[in-house]
Design a protein around this motif. Sequence first.
Motif, PDB file in Angstrom:
ATOM      1  N   ASP A 305      20.053  46.979 -10.371  1.00  0.00           N
ATOM      2  CA  ASP A 305      19.629  48.101 -11.205  1.00  0.00           C
ATOM      3  C   ASP A 305      18.110  48.073 -11.374  1.00  0.00           C
ATOM      4  O   ASP A 305      17.569  47.314 -12.185  1.00  0.00           O
ATOM      5  CB  ASP A 305      20.330  48.012 -12.567  1.00  0.00           C
ATOM      6  N   ILE A 306      17.409  48.908 -10.610  1.00  0.00           N
ATOM      7  CA  ILE A 306      15.947  48.917 -10.626  1.00  0.00           C
ATOM      8  C   ILE A 306      15.421  49.393 -11.973  1.00  0.00           C
ATOM      9  O   ILE A 306      14.463  48.823 -12.527  1.00  0.00           O
ATOM     10  CB  ILE A 306      15.404  49.800  -9.483  1.00  0.00           C
ATOM     11  N   HIS A 307      16.039  50.435 -12.522  1.00  0.00           N
ATOM     12  CA  HIS A 307      15.603  50.969 -13.819  1.00  0.00           C
ATOM     13  C   HIS A 307      15.679  49.890 -14.897  1.00  0.00           C
ATOM     14  O   HIS A 307      14.743  49.712 -15.687  1.00  0.00           O
ATOM     15  CB  HIS A 307      16.471  52.171 -14.200  1.00  0.00           C
ATOM     16  N   TYR A 308      16.775  49.163 -14.916  1.00  0.00           N
ATOM     17  CA  TYR A 308      16.942  48.092 -15.899  1.00  0.00           C
ATOM     18  C   TYR A 308      15.851  47.030 -15.730  1.00  0.00           C
ATOM     19  O   TYR A 308      15.271  46.564 -16.716  1.00  0.00           O
ATOM     20  CB  TYR A 308      18.321  47.456 -15.742  1.00  0.00           C
ATOM     21  N   CYS A 309      15.580  46.629 -14.492  1.00  0.00           N
ATOM     22  CA  CYS A 309      14.591  45.576 -14.249  1.00  0.00           C
ATOM     23  C   CYS A 309      13.190  46.007 -14.654  1.00  0.00           C
ATOM     24  O   CYS A 309      12.434  45.227 -15.252  1.00  0.00           O
ATOM     25  CB  CYS A 309      14.614  45.171 -12.780  1.00  0.00           C
ATOM     26  N   VAL A 310      12.822  47.240 -14.347  1.00  0.00           N
ATOM     27  CA  VAL A 310      11.497  47.744 -14.722  1.00  0.00           C
ATOM     28  C   VAL A 310      11.341  47.771 -16.238  1.00  0.00           C
ATOM     29  O   VAL A 310      10.324  47.331 -16.787  1.00  0.00           O
ATOM     30  CB  VAL A 310      11.275  49.152 -14.123  1.00  0.00           C
ATOM     31  N   LEU A 311      12.361  48.267 -16.944  1.00  0.00           N
ATOM     32  CA  LEU A 311      12.309  48.304 -18.413  1.00  0.00           C
ATOM     33  C   LEU A 311      12.335  46.902 -19.007  1.00  0.00           C
ATOM     34  O   LEU A 311      11.627  46.616 -19.982  1.00  0.00           O
ATOM     35  CB  LEU A 311      13.490  49.105 -18.952  1.00  0.00           C
ATOM     36  N   THR A 312      13.145  46.024 -18.442  1.00  0.00           N
ATOM     37  CA  THR A 312      13.245  44.666 -18.962  1.00  0.00           C
ATOM     38  C   THR A 312      11.933  43.915 -18.812  1.00  0.00           C
ATOM     39  O   THR A 312      11.526  43.163 -19.708  1.00  0.00           O
ATOM     40  CB  THR A 312      14.380  43.899 -18.260  1.00  0.00           C
ATOM     41  N   ALA A 313      11.246  44.106 -17.691  1.00  0.00           N
ATOM     42  CA  ALA A 313       9.947  43.459 -17.504  1.00  0.00           C
ATOM     43  C   ALA A 313       8.975  43.876 -18.606  1.00  0.00           C
ATOM     44  O   ALA A 313       8.256  43.043 -19.173  1.00  0.00           O
ATOM     45  CB  ALA A 313       9.389  43.803 -16.129  1.00  0.00           C
ATOM     46  N   ALA A 314       8.955  45.183 -18.924  1.00  0.00           N
ATOM     47  CA  ALA A 314       8.069  45.665 -19.989  1.00  0.00           C
ATOM     48  C   ALA A 314       8.504  45.123 -21.345  1.00  0.00           C
ATOM     49  O   ALA A 314       7.657  44.751 -22.179  1.00  0.00           O
ATOM     50  CB  ALA A 314       8.063  47.193 -20.006  1.00  0.00           C
ATOM     51  N   ARG A 315       9.820  45.066 -21.577  1.00  0.00           N
ATOM     52  CA  ARG A 315      10.308  44.541 -22.853  1.00  0.00           C
ATOM     53  C   ARG A 315       9.924  43.077 -23.041  1.00  0.00           C
ATOM     54  O   ARG A 315       9.490  42.661 -24.126  1.00  0.00           O
ATOM     55  CB  ARG A 315      11.831  44.681 -22.928  1.00  0.00           C
ATOM     56  N   VAL A 316      10.059  42.292 -21.978  1.00  0.00           N
ATOM     57  CA  VAL A 316       9.700  40.879 -22.055  1.00  0.00           C
ATOM     58  C   VAL A 316       8.204  40.721 -22.299  1.00  0.00           C
ATOM     59  O   VAL A 316       7.776  39.916 -23.142  1.00  0.00           O
ATOM     60  CB  VAL A 316      10.115  40.150 -20.762  1.00  0.00           C
ATOM     61  N   LEU A 317       7.387  41.483 -21.569  1.00  0.00           N
ATOM     62  CA  LEU A 317       5.944  41.392 -21.748  1.00  0.00           C
ATOM     63  C   LEU A 317       5.542  41.766 -23.172  1.00  0.00           C
ATOM     64  O   LEU A 317       4.701  41.103 -23.794  1.00  0.00           O
ATOM     65  CB  LEU A 317       5.225  42.288 -20.734  1.00  0.00           C
ATOM     66  N   ARG A 318       6.157  42.823 -23.703  1.00  0.00           N
ATOM     67  CA  ARG A 318       5.836  43.206 -25.072  1.00  0.00           C
ATOM     68  C   ARG A 318       6.277  42.120 -26.052  1.00  0.00           C
ATOM     69  O   ARG A 318       5.564  41.790 -26.993  1.00  0.00           O
ATOM     70  CB  ARG A 318       6.513  44.533 -25.423  1.00  0.00           C
ATOM     71  N   GLY A 319       7.467  41.561 -25.841  1.00  0.00           N
ATOM     72  CA  GLY A 319       7.932  40.497 -26.716  1.00  0.00           C
ATOM     73  C   GLY A 319       7.009  39.294 -26.698  1.00  0.00           C
ATOM     74  O   GLY A 319       6.738  38.671 -27.730  1.00  0.00           O
ATOM     75  N   LEU A 320       6.489  38.953 -25.514  1.00  0.00           N
ATOM     76  CA  LEU A 320       5.561  37.835 -25.404  1.00  0.00           C
ATOM     77  C   LEU A 320       4.255  38.141 -26.132  1.00  0.00           C
ATOM     78  O   LEU A 320       3.704  37.287 -26.826  1.00  0.00           O
ATOM     79  CB  LEU A 320       5.292  37.527 -23.931  1.00  0.00           C
ATOM     80  N   CYS A 321       3.769  39.372 -25.965  1.00  0.00           N
ATOM     81  CA  CYS A 321       2.527  39.754 -26.638  1.00  0.00           C
ATOM     82  C   CYS A 321       2.677  39.728 -28.160  1.00  0.00           C
ATOM     83  O   CYS A 321       1.724  39.412 -28.887  1.00  0.00           O
ATOM     84  CB  CYS A 321       2.084  41.149 -26.193  1.00  0.00           C
ATOM     85  N   GLU A 322       3.859  40.062 -28.645  1.00  0.00           N
ATOM     86  CA  GLU A 322       4.081  40.124 -30.093  1.00  0.00           C
ATOM     87  C   GLU A 322       4.708  38.849 -30.648  1.00  0.00           C
ATOM     88  O   GLU A 322       5.075  38.782 -31.813  1.00  0.00           O
ATOM     89  CB  GLU A 322       4.976  41.327 -30.415  1.00  0.00           C
ATOM     90  N   ASN A 323       4.820  37.843 -29.755  1.00  0.00           N
ATOM     91  CA  ASN A 323       5.341  36.553 -30.204  1.00  0.00           C
ATOM     92  C   ASN A 323       6.760  36.669 -30.761  1.00  0.00           C
ATOM     93  O   ASN A 323       7.116  36.031 -31.748  1.00  0.00           O
ATOM     94  CB  ASN A 323       4.415  35.930 -31.255  1.00  0.00           C
ATOM     95  N   VAL A 324       7.567  37.511 -30.140  1.00  0.00           N
ATOM     96  CA  VAL A 324       8.941  37.698 -30.586  1.00  0.00           C
ATOM     97  C   VAL A 324       9.794  36.522 -30.114  1.00  0.00           C
ATOM     98  O   VAL A 324       9.816  36.194 -28.929  1.00  0.00           O
ATOM     99  CB  VAL A 324       9.526  39.024 -30.034  1.00  0.00           C
ATOM    100  N   ARG A 325      10.475  35.899 -31.023  1.00  0.00           N
ATOM    101  CA  ARG A 325      11.327  34.774 -30.676  1.00  0.00           C
ATOM    102  C   ARG A 325      12.453  35.261 -29.751  1.00  0.00           C
ATOM    103  O   ARG A 325      13.097  36.259 -30.006  1.00  0.00           O
ATOM    104  CB  ARG A 325      11.916  34.165 -31.949  1.00  0.00           C
ATOM    105  N   GLY A 326      12.665  34.528 -28.679  1.00  0.00           N
ATOM    106  CA  GLY A 326      13.710  34.897 -27.725  1.00  0.00           C
ATOM    107  C   GLY A 326      13.266  35.909 -26.689  1.00  0.00           C
ATOM    108  O   GLY A 326      14.107  36.460 -25.975  1.00  0.00           O
ATOM    109  N   ALA A 327      11.956  36.149 -26.577  1.00  0.00           N
ATOM    110  CA  ALA A 327      11.466  37.148 -25.617  1.00  0.00           C
ATOM    111  C   ALA A 327      11.835  36.790 -24.182  1.00  0.00           C
ATOM    112  O   ALA A 327      12.003  37.667 -23.335  1.00  0.00           O
ATOM    113  CB  ALA A 327       9.951  37.302 -25.734  1.00  0.00           C
ATOM    114  N   LEU A 328      11.972  35.495 -23.906  1.00  0.00           N
ATOM    115  CA  LEU A 328      12.256  35.063 -22.537  1.00  0.00           C
ATOM    116  C   LEU A 328      13.741  35.028 -22.218  1.00  0.00           C
ATOM    117  O   LEU A 328      14.125  34.668 -21.101  1.00  0.00           O
ATOM    118  CB  LEU A 328      11.648  33.678 -22.297  1.00  0.00           C
ATOM    119  N   ASN A 329      14.574  35.387 -23.167  1.00  0.00           N
ATOM    120  CA  ASN A 329      16.019  35.417 -22.914  1.00  0.00           C
ATOM    121  C   ASN A 329      16.376  36.711 -22.188  1.00  0.00           C
ATOM    122  O   ASN A 329      16.530  37.762 -22.798  1.00  0.00           O
ATOM    123  CB  ASN A 329      16.802  35.323 -24.231  1.00  0.00           C
TER     124      ASN A 329
END
Length: 344
Positions: A305-329
């Motif tokens: 699922d390309i759409h899922y992967c593209v969105l997930t990459a952005a979600r992970v990057l945002r979580g890392l930038c905001e120090n969200v716990r569990g961003a790498l899950n």
Amino acid sequence: MTSTSTIADIARHAGVGTATVDRVLNGRPGVNAETVQKVVQAVAALGEPTVLRGRPRLRENFRFAYVLPDGESHFFDQVERQIAQTAGDFRHQHITEVTYRFNADDPVRFAADLAQVGDCDGIALLAPDLPAVKLAINEQVRAGVHVVTLFSDVAGSMREVYVGADNRAAGRTAGLLLARMAGAPRRDTLLLLSQATRLSAEIERRIGFAQVIEERFARLSVLRLPDLPPDDEGTYQALMQFLQKDTDPARLAGLYSVGSGSAGVVRALTELGLAHAQGLVAHDFTELHQSLLISGELSYALHQDIHYCVLTAARVLRGLCENVRGALNVVQPRVEILTAENLH
């Protein structure tokens, strides 16, 4: 002292990116001593911000770069289109995306271009797994930029997570499908086709394919045709020569196309009268593969699922930038098996 500062305030005061401030405040490695000192001085001047771990903080837009290989590839083009089509979702998440296409045929140039990607908080990267590229990733991470790999991993680098399907499992799936189609005893040869892209995704697919044949189907042998040209015409010419001079087409039980060039493969098989004589498995649900599945010239297309992967990459990057716990899950996408009967 009561803090009224934000991560963005500290970043502006220190002259660094917000991702760098986040790394320093949370004691993560990868920031040089001089930059750390700038952030510490900014915190002393403005006050330490309140960090709400596990929940996003309100702040200005994030800027993420998607870096893809340039060249003739239906899949890379499809990924780029998907990024553009997802722009509306990004806007709602206060994300600005920019897409770069670099020449992966020259790894040194690709790495140099990657190292020059600036003015962004994170990078989602689809790149060859080569030493120069690893060094460029590490440079970006040390500068405070979060990096995730997309669809093809660059293991051993400082990237923070891989987003994409299990490519070795995909290769094993292709081997299982083709081996089960190889009914005639005389047809005992499977042909493994791949390009010289040096993407770890394609390397892992080749390994998985060979593994499952060796483990479970001893009567079958695997012939490798590596370093094919990436374009359809080049693939056609190379495969025609191989099938006419270097192998016995009558023993061919199936073909596995690891990367691009499917149109060239089908053209060669058709001209030799082999288009429906054995199975053919390829990757990704492109318009070309849809038509080949319907015509019966392609037996199976393995897809993620390309759409899922593209969105997930952005979600992970945002979580890392905001120090969200569990961003790498990250829940990785499954390998879907598409046939002419289940297209949608």
